[in-house]
Scaffold this motif. Structure first.
Motif, PDB file in Angstrom:
ATOM      1  N   ARG A 266      38.262  46.747  42.361  1.00  0.00           N
ATOM      2  CA  ARG A 266      39.112  46.996  43.310  1.00  0.00           C
ATOM      3  C   ARG A 266      39.019  46.149  44.833  1.00  0.00           C
ATOM      4  N   ALA A 270      41.679  43.878  46.312  1.00  0.00           N
ATOM      5  CA  ALA A 270      42.215  44.210  47.778  1.00  0.00           C
ATOM      6  C   ALA A 270      41.992  42.597  48.628  1.00  0.00           C
ATOM      7  N   SER A 403      47.706  48.651  48.607  1.00  0.00           N
ATOM      8  CA  SER A 403      46.569  48.945  47.652  1.00  0.00           C
ATOM      9  C   SER A 403      46.489  50.538  47.473  1.00  0.00           C
TER      10      SER A 403
END
Length: 616
Positions: A266, A270, A403
């Motif tokens: 993650r 991002a 996100s």
């Protein structure tokens, strides 16, 4: 002839490896064993010497449960070509060898140790398992480090090889990812954010052909992430190093633990969004495998430390002498931070924002500098039109909302450079809870408004601060759509983002298998997980499915319609036949009648035909 020569060479090497004999030496290891008859510490029963007595019915069991080992002092360096092991004969023995690590060193304290093999399969009681070793350096000292919480518990160990110092032409990586191996002085384990433990910091990369090994220090880092059993670390080299393919040459680097993020990607995803949305600086980050004192710790992200550096936050770094005139004006790095009260150098703004002063740091900042940055931050907070760089703020905002990051405004970095009046926002940081990984916001795409306005976490009065810019400022709203359109025109779409996720999933395959052997949590709720999906593939699918919907959600929230922009510009007189759909250059729909619009450049669309026209 060349092919024949290479084939002969390979055969010779293979024959040499098979011909290497079993090595003998002086047994060494963790000094205290456990006497299971009374649970007490011992130096006479179940000792490390029993791992080399040739008997499968004896074993070494250390008194301490982790970071314990058994090995040999070979007297002089040997290139190790094969290792063997047999588990202790009990009900847990076969599983206890999984993630055991073999290391070689030329220093008796193993500070210079390199990994040579990691066990990824269960053993078989009463039998030896063997593995070939592909490491070209010779070692005097070799050892087996038991996995965490296993008391080492090994029945027998064997090492094979041939005499020689070898070279560093090919070293061992745990997987296809770079291996970060940390050895600390006297085996001390980092235990807080203040005490820096003397370390040897080693990174093996490029399929074992590149080695960086330098002295430095290690400590824990982070806030909430420090409460996890898989700890995050900050490493600091004694001298600046260029690590892997990072742009910056620097001393400080972070190891993000990804405990609650079972996709293990993650933060890196991002960072990719940050690049595509045009942030002036995006932190470097790459996945790595981490060892600490020979014990496997898991898959981490090796990332920049957020600090002033020409290839990080590129502003002037202040000294204690910069207390007046232009020198006093910068540079400053601050963080709007919900945890600011835990820091040494921080303040509350006049409107209720907790602000940590990151640079100058608490050890070097002067009273004049502290007063100046607090005063200037309050001026910016009260007059964002004059003292806040809106474009960097809006790009940062889009990364956070695209996100679906709960914590976008729980922690926000800003900086001010010398001789400038503006505060800039960035870089982006901390996305473990993003991409549908927070039970408080899941499913993000069902929210009726931006994450920060609905269920997001905001430090102090940050929600009102953001509202003032992205909700109540018409100029900023228009600029927000322009930034979004520019990114969409340059390929920010579902297909490209999902392709990036697919590529990361492929890169992480071998490492994630080891990681979830070490941390078997795929069937557990940890941190703020909204659901237990049960497999790595399904964890990654959550990210994929989120992205496939989020672009459209953002388009709708911004009242934006994506229209590919043609290259040429025609005169508006070419728009003669109806119906045309007319958009401004930011992608906003303007109707179907050109005559009613103000002069300017527009995009017009009819079926599959798209034109850019100018109305005078």
């Amino acid at each position: 002839m060349r092919k024949l020569f290479l084939a002969s060479l390979c055969l010779m090497q293979f024959t040499l490896m098979k011909a290497d004999g079993k090595l003998t030496g002086h047994p060494i290891g963790t000094p205290y064993s456990v006497d299971y008859s009374n649970g007490q510490r011992s130096t006479t029963v179940n000792t490390y010497a029993m791992a080399f007595d040739g008997k499968l019915d004896t074993y070494f069991a250390s008194y301490d449960r982790s970071y314990t080992w058994a090995g040999l002092d070979l007297g002089e360096p040997y290139v190790i070509t094969r290792v063997g092991w047999s588990p202790r004969n009990d009900s847990h023995g076969e599983a206890r060898v999984v993630l055991g690590v073999f290391e070689g060193a030329n220093s008796a304290d193993f500070m210079d140790a390199l990994p040579i093999y990691i066990i990824s399969e269960r053993g078989t009681i009463g039998l030896f398992s063997y593995a070939d070793v592909n490491c070209s350096r010779g070692f005097r000292y070799v050892r087996y480090v038991g996995p965490s919480d296993a008391r080492c518990n090994i029945a027998e160990l064997e090492f094979y090889g041939h005499k020689g110092v070898g070279d560093d032409s090919h070293l061992y990586q745990l997987t296809n990812l770079p291996t970060v191996s940390i050895h600390t002085q006297n085996g001390e384990i980092p235990y807080d954010k203040e005490h820096q433990i003397v370390s040897q910091l080693t990174i093996i990369s490029d399929d074992g052909t590149t080695l960086l090994s330098e002295p430095g220090t290690t400590r824990e880092r982070g806030n909430a992430s420090r409460s996890f059993p898989k700890k995050p670390y900050r490493i600091k080299f004694d001298k600046k190093q260029r690590v892997l393919d990072a742009p910056a040459k620097a001393k400080k680097w972070t190891l993000i633990n990804n405990y609650g993020d079972k996709s293990l990607m993650r933060n890196l995803l991002a960072f990719e969004l940050s690049k595509r949305l045009g942030m002036s600086y995006t932190p470097f980050g790459t996945p790595v495998d981490v060892l600490l004192n020979g014990e496997y710790k898991g898959c981490y992200h090796l990332c920049d430390q957020i600090e002033i550096n020409k290839n990080r936050v590129n502003i002037t770094e202040m000294t204690p002498q910069d207390n007046s005139g232009t020198e006093l004006t910068g540079g400053y790095l601050v963080e709007i931070d919900a945890y600011a009260g835990d820091e040494d150098s921080w303040f509350y703004s006049q409107k209720g924002l907790p602000v940590t002063i990151k640079s100058p740091d608490s050890d070097s900042i002067t009273a004049e500098q502290r007063d100046y940055i607090e005063e200037r931050f309050n001026m910016m907070e009260s007059n964002t039109s004059r003292y806040l760089d809106k474009e960097s703020f809006l790009r940062h905002f889009l990364v956070g909302e695209l996100s679906g990051n709960t914590d976008t405004y729980w922690s926000v970095y800003m900086y001010k450079n010398r001789g400038e009046s503006l505060f800039y926002t960035g870089p982006v940081w901390d996305f473990d809870l993003a991409f549908d990984n927070d039970n408080r916001t899941y499913p993000v795409n069902s929210l009726s408004d931006y994450v920060y306005r609905t269920k997001g976490s905001c430090a102090g009065s940050m929600r009102s601060f953001v509202d003032k810019i992205v909700i109540n400022d018409a100029t900023s709203i228009g600029k927000l759509v322009e930034v979004w359109d520019d990114a969409r025109q340059k390929g920010l779409n579902e297909e490209n983002l999902v392709a990036f996720v697919d590529s990361m999933e492929n890169v992480l395959q071998a490492s994630q298998k080891l990681n979830f052997l070490r941390w078997p949590i795929l069937d557990q709720y940890v941190h703020q997980n909204p659901m237990v999906w049960g497999s790595y593939r399904l964890e990654v699918d959550v990210v994929r499915q989120y992205l496939m919907k989020r672009i459209g959600w953002m388009d709708n929230r911004l009242n934006y319609v994506f229209v590919p922009k043609p290259n040429g510009i025609e005169d508006a007189g070419a728009v003669s036949e109806q119906p045309w759909r007319i958009y401004n250059v930011s992608g906003q729909y303007c109707g179907q009648i050109m005559e009613s619009l103000s002069p300017g450049i527009y995009v017009v669309k009819q079926g599959q035909t798209v034109k850019k026209v100018r109305k005078n």
